[in-house]
Design a protein around this motif. Structure first.
Motif, PDB file in Angstrom:
ATOM      1  N   SER A 229      91.596  34.310 -10.464  1.00  0.00           N
ATOM      2  CA  SER A 229      91.168  35.715 -10.447  1.00  0.00           C
ATOM      3  C   SER A 229      90.387  36.074  -9.191  1.00  0.00           C
ATOM      4  O   SER A 229      90.147  37.255  -8.928  1.00  0.00           O
ATOM      5  N   MET A 230      89.994  35.066  -8.417  1.00  0.00           N
ATOM      6  CA  MET A 230      89.270  35.341  -7.171  1.00  0.00           C
ATOM      7  C   MET A 230      90.182  35.930  -6.098  1.00  0.00           C
ATOM      8  O   MET A 230      89.701  36.438  -5.090  1.00  0.00           O
ATOM      9  N   LEU A 231      91.508  35.858  -6.300  1.00  0.00           N
ATOM     10  CA  LEU A 231      92.420  36.558  -5.406  1.00  0.00           C
ATOM     11  C   LEU A 231      92.184  38.056  -5.573  1.00  0.00           C
ATOM     12  O   LEU A 231      92.239  38.576  -6.682  1.00  0.00           O
ATOM     13  N   SER A 232      91.937  38.743  -4.490  1.00  0.00           N
ATOM     14  CA  SER A 232      91.589  40.162  -4.573  1.00  0.00           C
ATOM     15  C   SER A 232      92.747  41.012  -5.098  1.00  0.00           C
ATOM     16  O   SER A 232      92.528  42.099  -5.625  1.00  0.00           O
ATOM     17  N   ASN A 233      93.969  40.507  -4.968  1.00  0.00           N
ATOM     18  CA  ASN A 233      95.141  41.304  -5.343  1.00  0.00           C
ATOM     19  C   ASN A 233      95.926  40.658  -6.477  1.00  0.00           C
ATOM     20  O   ASN A 233      97.132  40.866  -6.602  1.00  0.00           O
ATOM     21  N   TYR A 234      95.254  39.887  -7.321  1.00  0.00           N
ATOM     22  CA  TYR A 234      95.976  39.160  -8.366  1.00  0.00           C
ATOM     23  C   TYR A 234      96.663  40.090  -9.376  1.00  0.00           C
ATOM     24  O   TYR A 234      97.612  39.698 -10.049  1.00  0.00           O
ATOM     25  N   GLN A 235      96.195  41.341  -9.485  1.00  0.00           N
ATOM     26  CA  GLN A 235      96.774  42.253 -10.473  1.00  0.00           C
ATOM     27  C   GLN A 235      98.231  42.594 -10.181  1.00  0.00           C
ATOM     28  O   GLN A 235      98.980  42.962 -11.075  1.00  0.00           O
ATOM     29  N   GLU A 239     101.930  41.565  -4.367  1.00  0.00           N
ATOM     30  CA  GLU A 239     100.986  41.471  -3.254  1.00  0.00           C
ATOM     31  C   GLU A 239     100.330  40.105  -3.122  1.00  0.00           C
ATOM     32  O   GLU A 239      99.600  39.855  -2.171  1.00  0.00           O
ATOM     33  N   ASP A 244      97.074  31.917  -0.155  1.00  0.00           N
ATOM     34  CA  ASP A 244      95.785  32.138  -0.805  1.00  0.00           C
ATOM     35  C   ASP A 244      95.743  31.469  -2.165  1.00  0.00           C
ATOM     36  O   ASP A 244      94.729  30.921  -2.577  1.00  0.00           O
TER      37      ASP A 244
END
Length: 244
Positions: A229-235, A239, A244
């Motif tokens: 979830s630390m990936l800024s674009n995981y949603q 993307e 990463d």
């Protein structure tokens, strides 16, 4: 009306999710199909369980619709959801081809979770289909160390898909705590930090019975999902950068 970013070809949809596959979750090269058993299972579920629908189970139907939308899936995949009567906390995914799958949930699981938490479980089970885990079902008739490692890696992978499906990290984590404890919201105040401190008290010099489990400990799964979830674009699956 289909979303513009939806992929129209079923097999290509499955390939689309490979980018978030956990490294030791090895992709199957098989294209396993069994039309006869697919039809048999379809009949069994229709005869013995309740199919989730807009009329009979509107709230659950809304959850499945939300998951399908968040994962950018479309009608080229035939996804069927069912609920069966059981106090056990259980969910299962069955597939015999790349285009159709069956997912069933126990009533005990459904009654335990809030709707956002249930979305995580839907996404988790659907992830097994999207990553082709059903292709391994006919290969391993016994458990060995390598098969257990592979099985655990699959769970880490599909937890990631569950998070994308839910879009709510806290709901995903609370679903995990509820499933491991069996406690509903009435008796439970979710504190993930405190839950994860249980890891510190594990004696690594002593072998646990969970060594032979096909699933990683829920504590490990929680921590792994937090890292993802630390990936800024995981949603948005489109993307996510695999590096990463």
């Amino acid at each position: 009306r289909q979303e513009k970013n939806m992929i129209n070809n079923g097999p290509k949809i499955l390939d689309h999710f490979d980018k978030i596959r956990f490294p030791t979750d090895k992709k199957s090269t098989d294209e396993f199909e069994d039309n006869l058993n697919e039809k048999r299972l379809n009949n069994f579920l229709l005869e013995n369980t309740l199919q989730i629908s807009k009329l009979s189970t509107p709230n659950l139907f809304d959850c499945t619709s939300k998951v399908i939308k968040n994962l950018n899936l479309n009608s080229s995949l035939d996804i069927n959801f069912f609920v069966y009567a059981s106090e056990e906390i259980q969910a299962e995914c069955f597939a015999f081809s790349q285009r159709k799958c069956f997912i069933r949930f126990s009533s005990g699981l459904v009654n335990l979770l809030e709707e956002d938490e249930f979305c995580f479980v839907i996404g988790h089970e659907l992830g097994h289909f999207l990553l082709g885990h059903h292709n391994f079902s006919h290969q391993q008739s016994h458990k060995n160390f390598d098969s257990l490692i592979l099985s655990r890696a699959k769970e880490i992978s599909v937890d990631r898909i569950g998070l994308i499906a839910s879009q709510e990290l806290n709901s995903c984590l609370s679903a995990m705590v509820k499933c491991i404890s069996g406690l509903d919201s009435k008796h439970l105040k979710i504190n993930i930090s405190e839950f994860l401190t249980q890891l510190k008290n594990i004696n690594l010099a002593t072998q646990s019975d969970s060594m032979n489990s096909s699933h990683p400990p829920m504590l490990v799964r929680c921590r792994a999902l937090l890292w993802f979830s630390m990936l800024s674009n995981y949603q948005n699956i489109n993307e996510i950068n695999t590096t990463d």
